[in-house]
Design a protein around this motif. Structure first.
Motif, PDB file in Angstrom:
ATOM      1  N   ILE A 143      -4.175  -1.649   4.916  1.00  0.00           N
ATOM      2  CA  ILE A 143      -4.708  -2.916   4.411  1.00  0.00           C
ATOM      3  C   ILE A 143      -3.522  -3.817   4.036  1.00  0.00           C
ATOM      4  N   VAL A 144      -3.508  -5.023   4.590  1.00  0.00           N
ATOM      5  CA  VAL A 144      -2.380  -5.938   4.387  1.00  0.00           C
ATOM      6  C   VAL A 144      -2.904  -7.224   3.750  1.00  0.00           C
ATOM      7  N   ALA A 145      -2.369  -7.570   2.583  1.00  0.00           N
ATOM      8  CA  ALA A 145      -2.775  -8.789   1.881  1.00  0.00           C
ATOM      9  C   ALA A 145      -1.639  -9.804   1.917  1.00  0.00           C
ATOM     10  N   LYS A 146      -1.983 -11.044   2.312  1.00  0.00           N
ATOM     11  CA  LYS A 146      -1.003 -12.120   2.450  1.00  0.00           C
ATOM     12  C   LYS A 146      -1.533 -13.364   1.742  1.00  0.00           C
ATOM     13  N   ARG A 147      -0.601 -14.272   1.433  1.00  0.00           N
ATOM     14  CA  ARG A 147      -1.032 -15.540   0.840  1.00  0.00           C
ATOM     15  C   ARG A 147      -0.697 -16.743   1.714  1.00  0.00           C
ATOM     16  N   ASN A 148       0.080 -16.514   2.748  1.00  0.00           N
ATOM     17  CA  ASN A 148       0.400 -17.596   3.670  1.00  0.00           C
ATOM     18  C   ASN A 148       0.817 -16.967   4.996  1.00  0.00           C
ATOM     19  N   ALA A 149       1.179 -17.812   5.955  1.00  0.00           N
ATOM     20  CA  ALA A 149       1.478 -17.312   7.299  1.00  0.00           C
ATOM     21  C   ALA A 149       2.945 -16.946   7.484  1.00  0.00           C
ATOM     22  N   GLU A 150       3.742 -17.113   6.454  1.00  0.00           N
ATOM     23  CA  GLU A 150       5.172 -16.828   6.591  1.00  0.00           C
ATOM     24  C   GLU A 150       5.427 -15.318   6.630  1.00  0.00           C
ATOM     25  N   PRO A 151       6.479 -14.917   7.329  1.00  0.00           N
ATOM     26  CA  PRO A 151       6.822 -13.486   7.304  1.00  0.00           C
ATOM     27  C   PRO A 151       7.273 -13.080   5.902  1.00  0.00           C
ATOM     28  N   PRO A 152       7.022 -11.849   5.515  1.00  0.00           N
ATOM     29  CA  PRO A 152       7.303 -11.446   4.135  1.00  0.00           C
ATOM     30  C   PRO A 152       8.796 -11.247   3.886  1.00  0.00           C
ATOM     31  N   GLN A 153       9.263 -11.766   2.759  1.00  0.00           N
ATOM     32  CA  GLN A 153      10.607 -11.393   2.315  1.00  0.00           C
ATOM     33  C   GLN A 153      10.567 -10.096   1.522  1.00  0.00           C
ATOM     34  N   ILE A 154       9.432  -9.882   0.884  1.00  0.00           N
ATOM     35  CA  ILE A 154       9.262  -8.655   0.103  1.00  0.00           C
ATOM     36  C   ILE A 154       7.902  -8.051   0.425  1.00  0.00           C
ATOM     37  N   ILE A 155       7.885  -6.745   0.612  1.00  0.00           N
ATOM     38  CA  ILE A 155       6.627  -6.011   0.740  1.00  0.00           C
ATOM     39  C   ILE A 155       6.521  -5.065  -0.449  1.00  0.00           C
ATOM     40  N   LEU A 156       5.417  -5.178  -1.162  1.00  0.00           N
ATOM     41  CA  LEU A 156       5.093  -4.239  -2.227  1.00  0.00           C
ATOM     42  C   LEU A 156       3.949  -3.367  -1.713  1.00  0.00           C
ATOM     43  N   ALA A 157       4.081  -2.056  -1.843  1.00  0.00           N
ATOM     44  CA  ALA A 157       3.116  -1.180  -1.179  1.00  0.00           C
ATOM     45  C   ALA A 157       2.777   0.042  -2.025  1.00  0.00           C
ATOM     46  N   ALA A 158       1.622   0.621  -1.683  1.00  0.00           N
ATOM     47  CA  ALA A 158       1.166   1.877  -2.281  1.00  0.00           C
ATOM     48  C   ALA A 158       0.289   2.553  -1.230  1.00  0.00           C
ATOM     49  N   HIS A 159      -0.109   3.793  -1.469  1.00  0.00           N
ATOM     50  CA  HIS A 159      -1.099   4.380  -0.555  1.00  0.00           C
ATOM     51  C   HIS A 159      -2.418   4.567  -1.286  1.00  0.00           C
ATOM     52  N   TYR A 160      -3.521   4.393  -0.532  1.00  0.00           N
ATOM     53  CA  TYR A 160      -4.840   4.482  -1.168  1.00  0.00           C
ATOM     54  C   TYR A 160      -5.603   5.743  -0.808  1.00  0.00           C
ATOM     55  N   ASP A 161      -5.155   6.465   0.204  1.00  0.00           N
ATOM     56  CA  ASP A 161      -5.844   7.707   0.567  1.00  0.00           C
ATOM     57  C   ASP A 161      -5.474   8.813  -0.419  1.00  0.00           C
ATOM     58  N   THR A 162      -6.295   9.849  -0.454  1.00  0.00           N
ATOM     59  CA  THR A 162      -5.989  11.004  -1.303  1.00  0.00           C
ATOM     60  C   THR A 162      -5.939  12.277  -0.465  1.00  0.00           C
ATOM     61  N   ARG A 163      -5.429  13.317  -1.099  1.00  0.00           N
ATOM     62  CA  ARG A 163      -5.106  14.553  -0.380  1.00  0.00           C
ATOM     63  C   ARG A 163      -6.334  15.466  -0.278  1.00  0.00           C
ATOM     64  N   PHE A 164      -6.449  16.109   0.888  1.00  0.00           N
ATOM     65  CA  PHE A 164      -7.600  16.987   1.134  1.00  0.00           C
ATOM     66  C   PHE A 164      -7.626  18.195   0.191  1.00  0.00           C
ATOM     67  N   VAL A 165      -6.475  18.678  -0.177  1.00  0.00           N
ATOM     68  CA  VAL A 165      -6.412  19.908  -0.978  1.00  0.00           C
ATOM     69  C   VAL A 165      -5.412  19.769  -2.128  1.00  0.00           C
ATOM     70  N   ALA A 166      -5.844  20.237  -3.288  1.00  0.00           N
ATOM     71  CA  ALA A 166      -4.970  20.205  -4.475  1.00  0.00           C
ATOM     72  C   ALA A 166      -4.147  21.491  -4.511  1.00  0.00           C
ATOM     73  N   ASP A 167      -3.344  21.688  -3.467  1.00  0.00           N
ATOM     74  CA  ASP A 167      -2.690  22.996  -3.312  1.00  0.00           C
ATOM     75  C   ASP A 167      -1.585  23.252  -4.334  1.00  0.00           C
ATOM     76  N   ASN A 168      -1.235  22.238  -5.118  1.00  0.00           N
ATOM     77  CA  ASN A 168      -0.269  22.464  -6.198  1.00  0.00           C
ATOM     78  C   ASN A 168      -0.942  22.648  -7.556  1.00  0.00           C
ATOM     79  N   ASP A 169      -2.269  22.669  -7.566  1.00  0.00           N
ATOM     80  CA  ASP A 169      -2.943  22.807  -8.859  1.00  0.00           C
ATOM     81  C   ASP A 169      -2.614  24.168  -9.478  1.00  0.00           C
ATOM     82  N   PRO A 170      -2.275  24.198 -10.755  1.00  0.00           N
ATOM     83  CA  PRO A 170      -1.962  25.500 -11.371  1.00  0.00           C
ATOM     84  C   PRO A 170      -3.157  26.443 -11.411  1.00  0.00           C
ATOM     85  N   ASP A 171      -4.356  25.916 -11.311  1.00  0.00           N
ATOM     86  CA  ASP A 171      -5.556  26.762 -11.297  1.00  0.00           C
ATOM     87  C   ASP A 171      -5.889  27.121  -9.849  1.00  0.00           C
ATOM     88  N   PRO A 172      -5.728  28.413  -9.469  1.00  0.00           N
ATOM     89  CA  PRO A 172      -5.970  28.794  -8.062  1.00  0.00           C
ATOM     90  C   PRO A 172      -7.364  28.427  -7.567  1.00  0.00           C
TER      91      PRO A 172
END
Ligand SMILES: [Zn+2]
Length: 234
Positions: free
Chosen positions: A87-116
């Protein structure tokens, strides 16, 4: 689980500091509003690729971004047979000088959870996923209108390495390979809502940008934050 973890105040502070000359009427980052956005995401259930929550969060982000005055585009691609929706959000048609980003998906398995017993369940993704999205959405509402061109990018399919048929950072790699822009800086936030948050130097980052961000964060926080060497967060 995630590669990069940087505190929201660092990014917003760095951004505001870098462009304070343009900052005519600043709106302030509302941490309580960002926290509400984390709760909203967790209530959607897991945002694993292909899930109902994954479709729901995309639509929710689009509405929030458009309400804040941004134009939303979807970079569609495919990796390892999986559809990808960045998903890309823009405010004008100019190319970005800065990109701020994150990921929105989550992991299928909590394989690092301390509770087996929980290690085969999906990650709720309050910290790993939702916290970064919440920061970007609050920035969407509060960044001054007259900054240098900036894009907010919400990556898909980032967090399923070590899962059969998947890999890490599929969405951001597809974006970098297919979207022809050359920003001066890309800052990625993830895992910035931990109850006992430590922000370490990120070992894969550009050292100059990283030093600038940490330096301004230290000024903003009155030297109260820990600036310890990077531990292994990959
Ligand atoms: Zn992550």
């Amino acid at each position: 689980m995630s590669i990069i973890a940087i505190l929201l105040i660092i990014v917003s502070g760095w951004y505001a500091y870098s462009f304070k000359a343009y900052n005519a009427s600043p709106e302030f980052f509302d941490g309580a509003r960002a926290y509400e956005d984390i709760i909203t995401q967790v209530q959607m259930g897991p945002r694993t690729p292909g899930s109902q929550g994954h479709a729901q969060i995309r639509e929710w982000m689009r509405v929030e971004l458009e309400n804040a005055g941004w134009t939303v585009e979807v970079h569609e691609s495919q990796r390892l047979g999986h559809p990808i929706y960045n998903i890309v959000a823009k405010r004008n048609a100019e190319p970005p000088q800065i990109i701020l980003a994150a990921h929105y998906d989550t992991r299928f398995v909590a394989d690092n959870d301390p509770d087996p017993a929980k290690q085969t369940e999906p990650v709720p993704g309050a910290n790993d996923g939702a916290s970064g999205v919440a920061v970007l959405l609050e920035l969407a509402r509060t960044l001054p209108d007259d900054t240098v061109p900036v894009w907010l990018v919400f990556f898909d399919a980032e967090d399923n390495g070590r899962v059969d048929g998947w890999d890490w950072i599929l969405g951001s790699r597809a974006f970098a390979e297919e979207i022809r822009v050359q920003p001066e800086a890309v800052v990625i936030v993830d895992m910035i809502g931990d109850a006992n948050l430590n922000i370490h130097y990120e070992k894969n980052s550009d050292p100059i940008i990283r030093a600038e961000i940490w330096s301004i964060a230290a000024q903003l926080l009155g030297m109260g934050m820990s600036l310890s060497p990077m531990k292994n967060t990959a």
